[in-house]
Design a protein around this motif. Structure first.
Motif, PDB file in Angstrom:
ATOM      1  N   MET A  78      73.436  72.982 -25.006  1.00 58.63           N
ATOM      2  CA  MET A  78      72.580  74.315 -25.680  1.00 58.63           C
ATOM      3  C   MET A  78      72.725  73.142 -26.955  1.00 58.63           C
ATOM      4  SD  MET A  78      73.184  77.222 -27.330  1.00 58.63           S
ATOM      5  CE  MET A  78      74.760  77.377 -28.157  1.00 58.63           C
ATOM      6  N   GLN A  79      74.524  72.456 -27.090  1.00 58.12           N
ATOM      7  CA  GLN A  79      74.494  71.433 -28.534  1.00 58.12           C
ATOM      8  C   GLN A  79      73.458  70.091 -28.709  1.00 58.12           C
ATOM      9  OE1 GLN A  79      76.685  72.448 -31.045  1.00 58.12           O
ATOM     10  NE2 GLN A  79      76.261  74.427 -29.850  1.00 58.12           N
ATOM     11  N   LYS A  80      72.931  69.019 -28.176  1.00 59.45           N
ATOM     12  CA  LYS A  80      72.021  68.495 -27.854  1.00 59.45           C
ATOM     13  C   LYS A  80      70.929  68.926 -27.864  1.00 59.45           C
ATOM     14  CE  LYS A  80      74.536  66.710 -23.659  1.00 59.45           C
ATOM     15  NZ  LYS A  80      75.420  65.746 -22.237  1.00 59.45           N
ATOM     16  N   HIS A  81      70.209  70.033 -27.374  1.00 60.92           N
ATOM     17  CA  HIS A  81      69.108  70.527 -27.876  1.00 60.92           C
ATOM     18  C   HIS A  81      69.429  70.463 -29.633  1.00 60.92           C
ATOM     19  CE1 HIS A  81      67.638  70.224 -24.334  1.00 60.92           C
ATOM     20  NE2 HIS A  81      68.594  70.851 -23.291  1.00 60.92           N
ATOM     21  N   ILE A  82      69.994  71.619 -29.977  1.00 60.82           N
ATOM     22  CA  ILE A  82      69.950  71.781 -30.887  1.00 60.82           C
ATOM     23  C   ILE A  82      69.967  70.072 -32.052  1.00 60.82           C
ATOM     24  CG2 ILE A  82      71.668  72.672 -33.035  1.00 60.82           C
ATOM     25  CD1 ILE A  82      72.182  74.811 -31.011  1.00 60.82           C
ATOM     26  N   ALA A  83      70.290  69.820 -31.707  1.00 57.63           N
ATOM     27  CA  ALA A  83      70.806  67.987 -32.562  1.00 57.63           C
ATOM     28  C   ALA A  83      69.400  67.661 -32.204  1.00 57.63           C
ATOM     29  CB  ALA A  83      71.876  67.315 -31.581  1.00 57.63           C
ATOM     30  N   ALA A  84      68.343  67.175 -31.188  1.00 57.91           N
ATOM     31  CA  ALA A  84      67.770  66.668 -30.950  1.00 57.91           C
ATOM     32  C   ALA A  84      66.348  67.550 -32.268  1.00 57.91           C
ATOM     33  CB  ALA A  84      67.189  67.307 -30.086  1.00 57.91           C
ATOM     34  N   GLN A  86      67.643  69.653 -35.093  1.00 60.21           N
ATOM     35  CA  GLN A  86      67.529  69.294 -36.006  1.00 60.21           C
ATOM     36  C   GLN A  86      67.043  67.927 -36.403  1.00 60.21           C
ATOM     37  OE1 GLN A  86      71.886  69.900 -36.004  1.00 60.21           O
ATOM     38  NE2 GLN A  86      71.792  71.935 -36.782  1.00 60.21           N
ATOM     39  N   ASP A  87      66.854  66.395 -35.817  1.00 65.72           N
ATOM     40  CA  ASP A  87      66.753  65.019 -35.900  1.00 65.72           C
ATOM     41  C   ASP A  87      64.990  65.296 -35.756  1.00 65.72           C
ATOM     42  OD1 ASP A  87      68.858  63.934 -35.551  1.00 65.72           O
ATOM     43  OD2 ASP A  87      68.991  63.355 -33.825  1.00 65.72           O
ATOM     44  N   ALA A  88      64.163  66.640 -34.617  1.00 69.37           N
ATOM     45  CA  ALA A  88      63.589  66.469 -35.625  1.00 69.37           C
ATOM     46  C   ALA A  88      62.679  67.298 -37.058  1.00 69.37           C
ATOM     47  CB  ALA A  88      62.658  67.710 -34.856  1.00 69.37           C
ATOM     48  N   VAL A  89      63.601  68.400 -36.804  1.00 70.88           N
ATOM     49  CA  VAL A  89      63.067  68.636 -38.572  1.00 70.88           C
ATOM     50  C   VAL A  89      63.740  67.573 -40.005  1.00 70.88           C
ATOM     51  CG1 VAL A  89      64.312  70.242 -40.273  1.00 70.88           C
ATOM     52  CG2 VAL A  89      64.304  70.850 -37.964  1.00 70.88           C
ATOM     53  N   GLU A  90      64.325  67.040 -39.414  1.00 71.23           N
ATOM     54  CA  GLU A  90      64.694  65.909 -40.734  1.00 71.23           C
ATOM     55  C   GLU A  90      63.432  65.330 -40.293  1.00 71.23           C
ATOM     56  OE1 GLU A  90      66.355  65.807 -43.453  1.00 71.23           O
ATOM     57  OE2 GLU A  90      67.432  67.186 -42.303  1.00 71.23           O
ATOM     58  N   GLN A  91      62.738  64.126 -39.100  1.00 73.90           N
ATOM     59  CA  GLN A  91      61.654  63.486 -39.419  1.00 73.90           C
ATOM     60  C   GLN A  91      60.387  63.729 -39.610  1.00 73.90           C
ATOM     61  OE1 GLN A  91      61.629  61.714 -34.899  1.00 73.90           O
ATOM     62  NE2 GLN A  91      63.413  61.385 -35.129  1.00 73.90           N
ATOM     63  N   LEU A  92      60.197  65.558 -39.566  1.00 77.95           N
ATOM     64  CA  LEU A  92      59.540  65.944 -40.376  1.00 77.95           C
ATOM     65  C   LEU A  92      59.040  66.041 -41.645  1.00 77.95           C
ATOM     66  CD1 LEU A  92      56.818  68.406 -39.874  1.00 77.95           C
ATOM     67  CD2 LEU A  92      58.288  70.145 -39.715  1.00 77.95           C
ATOM     68  N   ARG A  93      60.536  66.668 -42.194  1.00 82.40           N
ATOM     69  CA  ARG A  93      60.649  66.037 -43.711  1.00 82.40           C
ATOM     70  C   ARG A  93      60.805  64.540 -44.155  1.00 82.40           C
ATOM     71  NH1 ARG A  93      66.189  69.822 -43.953  1.00 82.40           N
ATOM     72  NH2 ARG A  93      65.399  71.958 -43.885  1.00 82.40           N
ATOM     73  N   ILE A 112      63.043  76.387 -39.740  1.00 75.47           N
ATOM     74  CA  ILE A 112      63.963  75.593 -38.254  1.00 75.47           C
ATOM     75  C   ILE A 112      65.290  75.262 -38.056  1.00 75.47           C
ATOM     76  CG2 ILE A 112      63.054  74.003 -36.743  1.00 75.47           C
ATOM     77  CD1 ILE A 112      59.973  73.710 -37.406  1.00 75.47           C
ATOM     78  N   SER A 113      65.265  74.490 -39.294  1.00 68.56           N
ATOM     79  CA  SER A 113      66.191  74.009 -39.608  1.00 68.56           C
ATOM     80  C   SER A 113      67.770  74.976 -39.643  1.00 68.56           C
ATOM     81  CB  SER A 113      66.459  73.062 -40.854  1.00 68.56           C
ATOM     82  OG  SER A 113      67.887  72.591 -41.171  1.00 68.56           O
ATOM     83  N   GLN A 114      67.022  76.448 -40.228  1.00 66.61           N
ATOM     84  CA  GLN A 114      68.382  77.266 -40.405  1.00 66.61           C
ATOM     85  C   GLN A 114      68.331  77.944 -39.112  1.00 66.61           C
ATOM     86  OE1 GLN A 114      66.710  80.093 -43.594  1.00 66.61           O
ATOM     87  NE2 GLN A 114      67.736  78.717 -45.312  1.00 66.61           N
ATOM     88  N   ALA A 115      67.612  78.118 -38.262  1.00 72.42           N
ATOM     89  CA  ALA A 115      67.550  78.596 -36.593  1.00 72.42           C
ATOM     90  C   ALA A 115      68.878  77.829 -35.794  1.00 72.42           C
ATOM     91  CB  ALA A 115      66.408  79.545 -36.327  1.00 72.42           C
TER      92      ALA A 115
END
Length: 121
Positions: A78-84, A86-93, A112-115
């Protein structure tokens, strides 16, 4: 997992409350406080082998629970998926900042980032 000490401390974090008080104490002293078996034995008034037996039984009990439940394995996945996420959120921003400048995208990215952060905690 990375190494034996890391693996054992993860087991202790997840399943330590299932141990007896003596097992918790010796396990904590050995793995978290980095005391030797001889030091623990001297402080406890028992043999080095007695300390080792208590620690080995604690390790076995916690590993057995992990083998049955797989909580640590699922937690690490789950930690790996959460990191992915968060990375996608940063790319989206970044993409939004460079190309679209749409406040709705920023709002969605923040949601998404808060969730993801809530899942991480």
């Amino acid at each position: 997992m990375k190494n034996q000490t890391y693996r054992m401390t993860m087991l202790f974090d997840f399943y330590g409350e299932l141990l007896t008080e003596r097992q918790k104490e010796f396990f904590d002293l050995y793995y978290n406080e980095d005391l030797s078996l001889a030091e623990i034995a001297e402080n406890s008034g028992i043999s080095r082998q007695g300390v080792r037996d208590v620690i080995v039984r604690a390790e076995g009990a916690m590993q057995e629970v992990e083998d049955k439940t797989g909580l640590i394995r699922r937690f690490l996945q789950m930690q790996k998926h959460i990191a992915a996420i968060q990375d996608a959120v940063e790319q989206l921003r970044k993409l939004n900042y460079r190309q679209y400048e749409d406040h709705r995208i920023d709002t969605l990215a923040e949601t998404i980032s808060q969730a993801a952060q809530a899942l991480k905690e």
